[in-house]
Design a protein around this motif. Sequence first.
Motif, PDB file in Angstrom:
ATOM      1  N   GLY A 121       5.656 -29.229   4.032  1.00 17.48           N
ATOM      2  CA  GLY A 121       5.665 -29.806   2.691  1.00 17.48           C
ATOM      3  C   GLY A 121       6.698 -29.198   1.776  1.00 17.48           C
ATOM      4  O   GLY A 121       6.972 -29.742   0.709  1.00 17.48           O
ATOM      5  N   TRP A 122       7.241 -28.065   2.193  1.00 23.24           N
ATOM      6  CA  TRP A 122       8.300 -27.422   1.413  1.00 23.24           C
ATOM      7  C   TRP A 122       9.582 -27.297   2.244  1.00 23.24           C
ATOM      8  O   TRP A 122      10.321 -26.329   2.136  1.00 23.24           O
ATOM      9  N   ALA A 123       9.821 -28.298   3.089  1.00 19.69           N
ATOM     10  CA  ALA A 123      11.024 -28.294   3.930  1.00 19.69           C
ATOM     11  C   ALA A 123      12.256 -28.164   3.055  1.00 19.69           C
ATOM     12  O   ALA A 123      12.380 -28.803   2.007  1.00 19.69           O
ATOM     13  N   GLY A 124      13.185 -27.321   3.487  1.00 20.47           N
ATOM     14  CA  GLY A 124      14.380 -27.047   2.688  1.00 20.47           C
ATOM     15  C   GLY A 124      14.211 -25.858   1.772  1.00 20.47           C
ATOM     16  O   GLY A 124      15.203 -25.290   1.320  1.00 20.47           O
ATOM     17  N   ARG A 125      12.965 -25.482   1.501  1.00 19.48           N
ATOM     18  CA  ARG A 125      12.701 -24.321   0.650  1.00 19.48           C
ATOM     19  C   ARG A 125      12.032 -23.193   1.433  1.00 19.48           C
ATOM     20  O   ARG A 125      12.184 -22.026   1.096  1.00 19.48           O
ATOM     21  N   ILE A 126      11.253 -23.561   2.446  1.00 14.21           N
ATOM     22  CA  ILE A 126      10.548 -22.577   3.264  1.00 14.21           C
ATOM     23  C   ILE A 126      10.854 -22.838   4.739  1.00 14.21           C
ATOM     24  O   ILE A 126      10.753 -23.979   5.202  1.00 14.21           O
ATOM     25  N   ARG A 127      11.226 -21.811   5.446  1.00 14.96           N
ATOM     26  CA  ARG A 127      11.388 -21.899   6.901  1.00 14.96           C
ATOM     27  C   ARG A 127      10.107 -21.400   7.561  1.00 14.96           C
ATOM     28  O   ARG A 127       9.595 -20.344   7.213  1.00 14.96           O
ATOM     29  N   TYR A 128       9.625 -22.183   8.522  1.00 17.70           N
ATOM     30  CA  TYR A 128       8.421 -21.812   9.263  1.00 17.70           C
ATOM     31  C   TYR A 128       8.820 -21.212  10.601  1.00 17.70           C
ATOM     32  O   TYR A 128       9.656 -21.761  11.326  1.00 17.70           O
ATOM     33  N   ALA A 129       8.247 -20.054  10.937  1.00 12.43           N
ATOM     34  CA  ALA A 129       8.492 -19.422  12.229  1.00 12.43           C
ATOM     35  C   ALA A 129       7.175 -18.894  12.749  1.00 12.43           C
ATOM     36  O   ALA A 129       6.382 -18.307  12.001  1.00 12.43           O
ATOM     37  N   ALA A 130       6.931 -19.100  14.034  1.00 11.68           N
ATOM     38  CA  ALA A 130       5.634 -18.730  14.600  1.00 11.68           C
ATOM     39  C   ALA A 130       5.808 -17.960  15.900  1.00 11.68           C
ATOM     40  O   ALA A 130       6.780 -18.139  16.632  1.00 11.68           O
ATOM     41  N   GLY A 131       4.831 -17.120  16.167  1.00  8.75           N
ATOM     42  CA  GLY A 131       4.818 -16.371  17.414  1.00  8.75           C
ATOM     43  C   GLY A 131       4.188 -15.020  17.193  1.00  8.75           C
ATOM     44  O   GLY A 131       4.155 -14.506  16.064  1.00  8.75           O
ATOM     45  N   PRO A 132       3.663 -14.428  18.263  1.00  7.52           N
ATOM     46  CA  PRO A 132       3.119 -13.075  18.120  1.00  7.52           C
ATOM     47  C   PRO A 132       4.214 -12.073  17.773  1.00  7.52           C
ATOM     48  O   PRO A 132       5.375 -12.254  18.149  1.00  7.52           O
ATOM     49  N   ALA A 133       3.838 -11.043  17.042  1.00  8.03           N
ATOM     50  CA  ALA A 133       4.785 -10.014  16.619  1.00  8.03           C
ATOM     51  C   ALA A 133       4.533  -8.715  17.358  1.00  8.03           C
ATOM     52  O   ALA A 133       3.421  -8.454  17.831  1.00  8.03           O
ATOM     53  N   ARG A 134       5.587  -7.910  17.464  1.00  5.26           N
ATOM     54  CA  ARG A 134       5.421  -6.584  18.066  1.00  5.26           C
ATOM     55  C   ARG A 134       4.357  -5.798  17.312  1.00  5.26           C
ATOM     56  O   ARG A 134       3.569  -5.064  17.902  1.00  5.26           O
ATOM     57  N   ASN A 135       4.357  -5.942  15.994  1.00  8.22           N
ATOM     58  CA  ASN A 135       3.354  -5.302  15.147  1.00  8.22           C
ATOM     59  C   ASN A 135       3.216  -6.161  13.897  1.00  8.22           C
ATOM     60  O   ASN A 135       4.136  -6.242  13.085  1.00  8.22           O
ATOM     61  N   ASN A 136       2.086  -6.831  13.769  1.00  6.00           N
ATOM     62  CA  ASN A 136       1.899  -7.719  12.610  1.00  6.00           C
ATOM     63  C   ASN A 136       1.185  -7.028  11.457  1.00  6.00           C
ATOM     64  O   ASN A 136       0.834  -7.674  10.467  1.00  6.00           O
ATOM     65  N   LEU A 137       0.955  -5.720  11.573  1.00  9.48           N
ATOM     66  CA  LEU A 137       0.311  -4.922  10.531  1.00  9.48           C
ATOM     67  C   LEU A 137      -1.038  -5.505  10.120  1.00  9.48           C
ATOM     68  O   LEU A 137      -1.461  -5.378   8.972  1.00  9.48           O
ATOM     69  N   GLY A 138      -1.687  -6.164  11.069  1.00 10.57           N
ATOM     70  CA  GLY A 138      -3.009  -6.703  10.803  1.00 10.57           C
ATOM     71  C   GLY A 138      -3.021  -8.047  10.115  1.00 10.57           C
ATOM     72  O   GLY A 138      -4.091  -8.559   9.747  1.00 10.57           O
ATOM     73  N   CYS A 139      -1.863  -8.639   9.913  1.00 11.95           N
ATOM     74  CA  CYS A 139      -1.769  -9.926   9.216  1.00 11.95           C
ATOM     75  C   CYS A 139      -1.827 -11.084  10.207  1.00 11.95           C
ATOM     76  O   CYS A 139      -1.316 -11.002  11.329  1.00 11.95           O
ATOM     77  N   GLY A 140      -2.413 -12.206   9.767  1.00 13.66           N
ATOM     78  CA  GLY A 140      -2.357 -13.424  10.550  1.00 13.66           C
ATOM     79  C   GLY A 140      -1.119 -14.222  10.221  1.00 13.66           C
ATOM     80  O   GLY A 140      -0.545 -14.907  11.077  1.00 13.66           O
ATOM     81  N   ALA A 141      -0.678 -14.150   8.960  1.00 16.00           N
ATOM     82  CA  ALA A 141       0.527 -14.856   8.517  1.00 16.00           C
ATOM     83  C   ALA A 141       0.960 -14.264   7.186  1.00 16.00           C
ATOM     84  O   ALA A 141       0.157 -13.673   6.455  1.00 16.00           O
ATOM     85  N   VAL A 142       2.238 -14.419   6.865  1.00 14.28           N
ATOM     86  CA  VAL A 142       2.762 -13.977   5.574  1.00 14.28           C
ATOM     87  C   VAL A 142       3.741 -15.026   5.054  1.00 14.28           C
ATOM     88  O   VAL A 142       4.422 -15.702   5.830  1.00 14.28           O
ATOM     89  N   LEU A 143       3.773 -15.169   3.742  1.00 12.69           N
ATOM     90  CA  LEU A 143       4.751 -16.022   3.067  1.00 12.69           C
ATOM     91  C   LEU A 143       5.693 -15.118   2.292  1.00 12.69           C
ATOM     92  O   LEU A 143       5.248 -14.306   1.469  1.00 12.69           O
ATOM     93  N   ILE A 144       6.982 -15.246   2.552  1.00 13.35           N
ATOM     94  CA  ILE A 144       7.975 -14.328   2.002  1.00 13.35           C
ATOM     95  C   ILE A 144       8.950 -15.101   1.127  1.00 13.35           C
ATOM     96  O   ILE A 144       9.503 -16.126   1.544  1.00 13.35           O
ATOM     97  N   ARG A 145       9.127 -14.640  -0.085  1.00 16.07           N
ATOM     98  CA  ARG A 145      10.063 -15.284  -1.004  1.00 16.07           C
ATOM     99  C   ARG A 145      11.499 -15.081  -0.523  1.00 16.07           C
ATOM    100  O   ARG A 145      11.772 -14.194   0.295  1.00 16.07           O
ATOM    101  N   PRO A 146      12.450 -15.851  -1.046  1.00 19.82           N
ATOM    102  CA  PRO A 146      13.850 -15.677  -0.630  1.00 19.82           C
ATOM    103  C   PRO A 146      14.412 -14.285  -0.900  1.00 19.82           C
ATOM    104  O   PRO A 146      15.375 -13.877  -0.239  1.00 19.82           O
ATOM    105  N   ASP A 147      13.840 -13.556  -1.856  1.00 20.18           N
ATOM    106  CA  ASP A 147      14.320 -12.197  -2.128  1.00 20.18           C
ATOM    107  C   ASP A 147      13.648 -11.154  -1.242  1.00 20.18           C
ATOM    108  O   ASP A 147      13.842  -9.947  -1.435  1.00 20.18           O
ATOM    109  N   GLY A 148      12.867 -11.604  -0.257  1.00 21.91           N
ATOM    110  CA  GLY A 148      12.255 -10.685   0.689  1.00 21.91           C
ATOM    111  C   GLY A 148      10.924 -10.113   0.246  1.00 21.91           C
ATOM    112  O   GLY A 148      10.367  -9.251   0.928  1.00 21.91           O
TER     113      GLY A 148
END
Length: 512
Positions: free
Chosen positions: A454-481
Amino acid sequence: MDEFDVVIVGAGPVGLFLACELGLAGCTVLVLERDAEHGSQWRRAPLGMRGLSAASVEAFDRRGMVRPLLTATGVADGFGENSDADEPSPPRMAGHFAGMTLDPADIDTAALPFRLPSPIPEFMMAGLDQVESVLSERAAELGVRIRRGAAVSAIAQDEDGVVVRAGEHEYTARWVVGCDGGRSTVRRLADFDFVGTEPQFTGYVALLTLADPEKLRPGFITLTPTGAYLQMPAAGHIGMMDFDGGAFDRTQPPTLDHLQTVLRRVSGTDVTVSEVELASSFTDRAKQATTYRQGRVLLAGDAAHIHSPLGGQGLNTGLGDAMNLGWKLAATVHGHAPDGLLDTYTGERHPIGAGVLEWSRAQVAVMRPDPHAQAIQAIVRDLLATRDGTTYVFQRISGSSLRYDLGGGHPLIGRGAPNFRLEDGTRLGDLMHDGRGVALDFTIDRSLRDSAAGWAGRIRYAAGPARNNLGCGAVLIRPDGVVAWAGDPTPDRAAFEQAADHWFGAMQLEHA
């Protein structure tokens, strides 16, 4: 009359980084620079050397510019050496507080919040000319126009835009940003309030030939009963702090006799200066604009806040301003910014600037050549000899403790996102080169993917298990990190959509 989305005044690192951010987002940008030539001796090594903090190096990495920067500085060795580690390595350099250096071995890395192994260095030295060359090249690739030898003399704004006069030319812009340093013309012309404290010392930086350099202690800052000085390895690179209340007249260049008098006084020696190649003075005046926006005019970097150079916070704070402002201003230009988004620039960055001014004042107070300050010095040295004391100071000067108050209960929200690495080797930094926000889904939740669309062009979606996700299921990150939302361990689609709507505007109707 030429028209642009944004005119930036000042082609230093802050102005150029901001220009790259806006150019990357598809804005039309003009940079006006007073100086006709790029790369003066003041911007080259040794006098132009600056320390880039972890946050600043990370900003270059997240825009695909860290390799060119490392190559320009000649320190590309070591890049990637920590890529496959399970734990982050200890910092190689730790900085100083009031001239008292920190020992990296005394930093408790386990206490540094949400730190992950990363292939990029956590600290590096770079010349201003090197930083500006990398940024200028990228800005040109993005279609940014840079006009040098163009001193701004007038600014007039109304509800629809701003007219900027430089020389015989006038430029119309929807927005103007002053990145033109501590004596900012834009700040003065746009009538920003600039408040703070007056100086305690006059500082000097110079290239000198000494008849008897052995009379001075070589190396970093030496605190003395009458001031402070440094003699760096580069031939003749001398710095001094003379606690005269900032009395030296900065309208005149310091003479050989004056420099020798000050150097003898602050060093307590009879050292002789035989030649002056280059010299300048500065003070620890600490002031800040009460707001970073007046109508359609904004400030960033030293134009918004000035302080002593102790601790190397000025450039890093300015780059943080540019990273924070760029995507917000671009969203405003393109018309999809949520209400009040641009106002969060002052709301988030003003407290950071105020904190840097306080940090600078504290160091100056500790370095004063009087019995009271010297008593505090002794206590600070004792604290820096402890693991907790060193770790606390390192967190402050590295930016690792920075957190915006964005609300939400998750401890990651408001912090710079760790450099998450997916199992396929993709790093967060790799996903941010185009300047969009990123939704990282470690659970591969199909509903979250559909929402992100729904925010195509503003948000990139990437999925997959992480080496270390710090206990998170998902995170949303602004363009400034900065982490805007985090879900653990199972992502909440409604909470994700609420955060995305808050920072990126309304969901596009075709995906509603």
